[in-house]
Design an enzyme around this catalytic site. Structure first.
Site, PDB file in Angstrom:
ATOM      1  N   THR A 156      36.317  43.262  24.783  1.00 17.70           N
ATOM      2  CA  THR A 156      36.569  44.370  23.759  1.00 17.70           C
ATOM      3  C   THR A 156      37.025  45.066  22.581  1.00 17.70           C
ATOM      4  OG1 THR A 156      37.263  45.555  24.858  1.00 17.70           O
ATOM      5  CG2 THR A 156      34.835  45.132  25.604  1.00 17.70           C
ATOM      6  N   CYS A 157      38.396  44.134  22.917  1.00 13.93           N
ATOM      7  CA  CYS A 157      40.023  44.513  21.936  1.00 13.93           C
ATOM      8  C   CYS A 157      39.214  43.963  20.334  1.00 13.93           C
ATOM      9  CB  CYS A 157      40.700  43.844  22.292  1.00 13.93           C
ATOM     10  SG  CYS A 157      41.819  44.713  23.792  1.00 13.93           S
ATOM     11  N   PHE A 158      38.804  42.536  20.707  1.00 13.59           N
ATOM     12  CA  PHE A 158      38.700  41.153  19.211  1.00 13.59           C
ATOM     13  C   PHE A 158      36.958  41.598  18.605  1.00 13.59           C
ATOM     14  CE2 PHE A 158      42.360  40.013  21.511  1.00 13.59           C
ATOM     15  CZ  PHE A 158      43.135  40.049  20.976  1.00 13.59           C
TER      16      PHE A 158
END
Length: 846
Positions: free
Chosen positions: A813-815
């Site tokens: 989810t960070c990217f």
């Protein structure tokens, strides 16, 4: 410094003075300059006056003895001596007017004459309908006649648009275009030489409603009325009508225009906004054409022979010839030299009086739109209707910097002077002053630009401080929290780092590995907002009839000694959290009504805002307002009191939990009647939406503004846009996965044509809305579309291995990344993807 005016002769031909394009003297030095430049004695010096051109708004300076003057910008000649006192202007008899009935009588006589006389030439046909042309010529040459025409019995509207449209249709249905052309020319003459500008402006509205005006910009073809000479005159009407309406100055006249726009039909109002937007687009298209033509001439000299550029039509109906519908920079060999990063520079449009006036009139339209509301009928438009997509190509960074550097506190626009040009230290025209014209995407880009600059400045300051004091100073705003005590830890971190709020946010969970690249930040916002909405905190009430949240009227007053922060601190924390989410481009999952964002923007609330939050109660109040029986008092038996259920008392086990509050002084003794029922509804709405939550909202607002104390771009957003900025969008029509596919990047050996990738997009587009939202939650940490749309989402699909696998897909989810295996079949991919999407929770599986 040279003088603005040349020495005027005493001849009669100088009664109309034309102003020259030279710089303006400063007020304190003008007298000395006149003496030194012209060596005139004091008794020969002329007294100069100042006034604004009623059409383009240019500041005009002229000798006091001048009776008429001509603006060098828009070529409008005005009578100076008649502008001051419009009450003394010439009037005509009330019967001296034009009308549909009067025109029909003359037209019928002309048709009867045509039947009797055999017509063989155009000249003979024009002669038969010459009485119509004379009737129109006389009517549209006089302001007073037009002001007496097309009146309506409705006091709230200035023009009977139905009769006026039938009038124009009748003229355009004639077998000859001569009367229509004579009418246009008469209108143009009147606009170029108005007898007493500043008085009744109904005549402008009548000319502005001419159907040929829109055709002059878009090239609309209708019954042969697209002839160049007709469109050329119609374009002159367009620009001058816009100029006059934009520069209406007397407050009484401006309020009259606002009232007119407030009560005209929604279709007519929307049509005028559309026309203004087309006009602005056309003016920028002229700039674009000029720039592209220069670019072609500079970079491809031979292009003029192989691909000639057509001149723009004098009517403005076409910018390029039919052969140029393609990119003007496209070569015959298939290669393109189009400038992909083309931007309109501020100096190209800030002195264009057409764009300035159209933007100013759109501002009036926007203000009227905010007032187009009644309790029983909502007739205002969304902010999206005002967007002009052509402005997506402006140099928004420079425009924003110009806007910031000017005096933003001044609400009154400084008139344009003939001395205005790039480089002068004067107030400039900026499109950021008219933010309703800018699309949400442009505003987000402006905010990202400013936030990036603020963060870089804070990081540089931290670095220099660390060098100066010899100790490490973080360039980030770091929040370290425990999941079990996230509210208190977050509040403590914010209180200890008040000066770091404008740095880039980094979150760390205690006793958990991981570096925050965006995912931990998203989770912190998610967990903290859930904690703040916990009913035990008593900050917000859930309204069952609307399924929305609102500030609690009576918050639970916790004491710090009990281990809980005071409710005022929690409201302040919540305000900072909302601000940090916007500042760090993170979408939150909130369910607040429209009134929440309107209050943040400082907008006044109306009954429709109350209806959204309390729909059932609102319907009952409307029924009360609609009841006109004589037994009103006995039927409703109401007093000026508001009664509500205190849900926080229920949580604490206190009874009774029903509270009554007086809406006015001695409200319990004042009965609601037919005469005061509207006042009762107003006070009722004001209590629940404002007074009862005043202290709570003030604390929340102070936290929110603490984050944006140095950020001016937040002022560009209205309440609709602010809601999308905070919560994104969750409407079905926003989940455009075809658009997401067009911006997706592939790594690890995947491409858009890879077998698994093709299967993935077919599966996703075939899923229902619920599963599509779950997929977005799985991949990005949020099930809402970013405010700029799916195309602004940085999405990535990566390859986990070159062989088939029974493992589930993964997500970072960070990217915003989905990781897929090389599954052997589409059915297997869909099954694995379904399990991963529906059974995931946080950073693991259920």
């Amino acid at each position: 410094m040279p003088r603005l005016f040349r020495r005027f002769s005493k001849k009669k031909s100088s009664d109309i003075q034309i102003l020259s394009h030279t710089k303006t003297n400063s007020p304190g030095k003008s007298k000395n300059r006149q003496r030194s430049d012209l060596d005139l004695s004091e008794d020969k010096l002329e007294v100069f006056k100042e006034d604004k051109c009623p059409c383009c708004g240019t500041l005009l300076q002229f000798p006091s003895n001048v009776k008429r003057l001509k603006c060098a910008i828009c070529q409008v000649t005005t009578a100076v001596f008649m502008k001051v006192n419009t009450e003394g202007s010439a009037t005509v008899d009330s019967n001296d007017a034009i009308s549909l009935f009067g025109l029909q009588e003359i037209v019928d006589k002309c048709y009867a004459k045509r039947v009797k006389i055999k017509v063989s030439t155009k000249e003979e046909l024009c002669a038969i309908f010459d009485p119509v042309a004379m009737y129109l010529n006389k009517g549209f040459h006089s302001m007073d006649i037009l002001n007496n025409s097309f009146k309506t019995s409705c006091k709230k509207q200035l023009v009977d648009y139905y009769e006026l449209m039938k009038f124009y249709e009748l003229v355009m249905d004639l077998p000859t275009r001569n009367p229509f052309y004579r009418m246009l020319c008469a209108s143009n003459d009147l606009l170029k030489k108005p007898s007493c500008p500043g008085g009744d402006f109904r005549w402008i509205l009548i000319i502005w409603a001419n159907p040929s005006i829109k055709g002059s910009i878009v090239g609309q073809k209708k019954n042969g009325y697209d002839a160049p000479k007709i469109l050329a005159v119609a374009y002159e009407l367009t620009k001058r009508c816009i100029g006059y309406l934009a520069n209406i100055e007397p407050q009484a006249q401006y309020e009259s225009l606002m009232g007119h726009l407030k009560y005209i039909t929604l279709n007519e109002f929307q049509s005028q906004i559309e026309l203004l937007n087309i006009y602005i687009t056309f003016q920028f298209s002229r700039i674009l054409y000029r720039d592209l033509k220069v670019s072609v001439h500079q970079h491809k000299k031979t292009l003029a022979d192989s691909y000639p550029l057509a001149q723009p039509s004098p009517t403005g109906s076409e910018l390029l010839s039919n052969d140029e519908k393609k990119d003007p920079l496209e070569l015959k060999n298939g290669k393109s030299t189009a400038v992909s990063d083309f931007k309109f520079k501020p100096y190209e449009y800030e002195l264009d009086w057409h764009i300035r006036c159209a933007s100013k009139l759109m501002q009036t339209m926007n203000r009227a739109n905010d007032k187009r509301y009644t309790i029983n009928k909502n007739t205002n438009l969304s902010i999206v209707e005002f967007y002009n997509i052509m402005l997506d190509f402006i140099d928004y960074r420079q425009d924003f910097e110009n806007w910031r550097s000017d005096n933003k506190k001044s609400t009154k626009e400084t008139p344009v002077t003939l001395a205005d040009f790039p480089g002068m230290p004067m107030r400039r025209f900026t499109l950021c002053s008219y933010p309703f014209l800018l699309s949400l995407g442009v505003k987000i880009s402006i905010m990202e630009h400013e936030v990036r600059r603020i963060m870089e400045y804070e990081a540089e300051n931290a670095f220099l401080t660390s060098l100066d004091k010899g100790k490490a100073v973080s360039v980030y705003f770091k929040i370290r929290v425990r999941r079990s005590n996230i509210t208190n830890d977050s509040l403590r971190s914010i209180e200890n780092h008040q000066r770091d709020l404008k740095k880039s946010l980094r979150v760390e969970f205690v006793d958990e590995p991981g570096v925050d690249a965006g995912g931990l930040r998203k989770e912190w916002f998610l967990l903290l907002t859930k904690s703040l909405f916990n009913p035990m905190n008593g900050l917000f009430s859930y309204v069952e009839e609307s399924r929305l949240s609102w500030f609690a009227i009576s918050p639970i007053k916790n004491d710090l000694r009990d281990g809980f922060p005071h409710h005022s601190q929690l409201y302040y924390l919540f305000g900072i959290v909302i601000g940090l989410a916007i500042f760090n481009s993170t979408i939150l999952d909130l369910e607040f009504p429209r009134a929440f964002y309107k209050k943040l923007c400082g907008d006044l609330l109306n009954f429709d805002d109350y209806m959204q939050l309390y729909p059932e109660t609102g319907q009952n109040l409307i029924k009360m307002l609609d009841y006109d029986g004589e037994d009103f008092t006995d039927v409703f038996a109401l007093t000026f009191e508001a009664t509500y259920k205190d849900t926080n008392k229920e949580l604490l086990g206190h009874k009774p939990n029903v509270v009554s509050v007086e809406l006015c002084r001695n409200g319990r003794y004042r009965r609601v009647t037919q005469k005061n029922k509207y006042e009762f509804v107003r006070l009722w709405q004001d209590f629940f939406m404002n007074k009862s939550v005043e202290a709570q909202f003030a604390k929340f607002s102070s936290g929110f503004r603490q984050v944006f104390v140095l950020c001016d771009s937040i002022k560009l957003f209205n309440h609709e846009e602010l809601a999308r900025l905070v919560c994104g969008s969750e409407e079905k029509n926003c989940f455009e996965f075809q658009m997401l596919r067009s911006v997706t990047r592939y790594v690890g050996g995947f491409s858009d044509k890879s077998r698994v990738v093709v299967w993935f997009w077919e599966i996703v587009e075939g899923w229902d809305f619920r599963l599509q939202r779950r997929l977005l939650q799985f991949a990005t940490g949020s099930d809402r579309v970013p405010p700029g749309g799916m195309s602004t989402l940085t999405f990535k699909i990566s390859r986990l291995g070159s062989k088939d696998s029974n493992k589930l897909p993964l997500a970072h989810t960070c990217f915003n990344e989905v990781c897929l295996w090389e599954y052997s079949s589409k059915e297997k991919l869909e099954q694995k993807l379904w399990w991963a999407v529906t059974q995931s929770e946080g950073y693991g599986f259920k």
